[in-house]
Design an enzyme around this catalytic site. Structure first.
Site, mmCIF file in Angstrom:
data_model
loop_
_atom_site.group_PDB
_atom_site.id
_atom_site.type_symbol
_atom_site.label_atom_id
_atom_site.label_comp_id
_atom_site.label_asym_id
_atom_site.label_seq_id
_atom_site.Cartn_x
_atom_site.Cartn_y
_atom_site.Cartn_z
ATOM 1 N N CYS A 42 16.685 26.620 57.203
ATOM 2 C CA CYS A 42 16.959 28.000 57.609
ATOM 3 C C CYS A 42 15.738 28.897 57.519
ATOM 4 C CB CYS A 42 18.114 28.579 56.787
ATOM 5 S SG CYS A 42 17.877 28.499 55.001
ATOM 6 N N HIS A 98 19.954 30.502 51.165
ATOM 7 C CA HIS A 98 20.123 30.689 52.597
ATOM 8 C C HIS A 98 19.161 31.786 53.030
ATOM 9 C CE1 HIS A 98 21.869 30.318 56.472
ATOM 10 N NE2 HIS A 98 22.450 31.512 56.493
ATOM 11 N N ASP A 119 22.078 35.430 61.920
ATOM 12 C CA ASP A 119 22.303 34.236 61.091
ATOM 13 C C ASP A 119 22.654 33.076 62.018
ATOM 14 O OD1 ASP A 119 22.998 32.256 59.331
ATOM 15 O OD2 ASP A 119 24.504 33.423 58.240
#
Length: 242
Positions: A42, A98, A119
């Site tokens: 990520c 994250h 996201d």
């Protein structure tokens, strides 16, 4: 990033009672499939997302309105909902960390005052207003000292794009095998030649008590930004003016 057991959060019983849904704001959807996305990387996905948002005119050409946000805590266990990697109801995953991008809209333009969350790992609309993302994906916990409290390291995107580096070693096991296949492009090297500093962004300790203004200043000035709690996250971004 890696997902931990997805059942622990249900046994804690420390979720706050449902809060009223934030008012909806019209946001033009963007096709997430047009962005580079490698599962479990990520931080690199967001690095490339920031570059693309700036290059295609969705964001300021230099990324001045973009912030990279690392979400984690001291125990590396943070629950998020509506995640694509989940097989549970409502998309619950307990990640070790994250990373998302938050785009701050111009506070001087009354027709565009919505801060947006980008996201790539979420099943929610892309992008989504910050208040809705907090309500649906973060769901603030009722106990500040919970094992699962989320902390947020906020870094100004222009700084992040200059200094972030990853050799992807965190995604190899003790035998040197990949826990998840890496991106096909070369590892990201920082402008100053550093080849790996991901661990610096993942360190999560709240700084001594300081004003929101001082915290915002730190997000702009510090190489690794500033850590804020979930209790003040939305208010923190309300203080940012671009």
């Amino acid at each position: 990033m890696a997902n931990e057991t997805e059942f622990e959060i249900d046994r804690v019983g420390d979720l706050r009672a449902p809060t009223p849904s934030p008012s909806s704001s019209p946001v033009s959807p963007v096709d997430a499939a047009t962005f580079t996305h490698t599962p479990y990387y990520c931080e690199e996905n967001v690095y490339l997302l920031c570059k693309k948002l700036a290059s295609v005119g969705v964001a300021d050409p230099t990324g001045l309105d973009l912030f990279v946000v690392f979400i984690s805590n001291e125990g590396n266990k943070i629950p998020l909902w509506h995640q694509k990697a989940s097989q549970m109801e409502e998309g619950l995953v307990v990640w070790d960390y994250h990373v998302i991008c938050i785009q701050v809209k111009s506070k001087g333009n009354k027709s565009s005052t919505v801060d947006l969350v980008w996201d790539l790992d979420s099943t929610l609309p892309f992008p989504l207003p910050l208040d809705q993302y907090i309500h649906k994906a973060i769901r603030p916990l009722s106990f500040e000292n919970s094992l699962y409290r989320r902390l947020f390291r906020v870094v100004h995107a222009p700084v992040f794009l200059r200094y972030f580096a990853s050799d992807r070693s965190h995604m190899k096991d003790a035998s040197g095998n990949w826990m998840a296949l890496p991106p096909t492009y070369d590892p990201i090297i920082a402008e100053d030649g550093i080849t790996h500093n991901l661990s610096e962004y993942m360190k999560m300790h709240l700084p001594p008590d300081s004003s929101l203004k001082d915290m915002v200043d730190s997000a702009y000035a510090n190489k690794y930004g500033v850590v804020v709690s979930e209790a003040v996250l939305e208010e923190f971004f309300c203080q940012i003016h671009v």
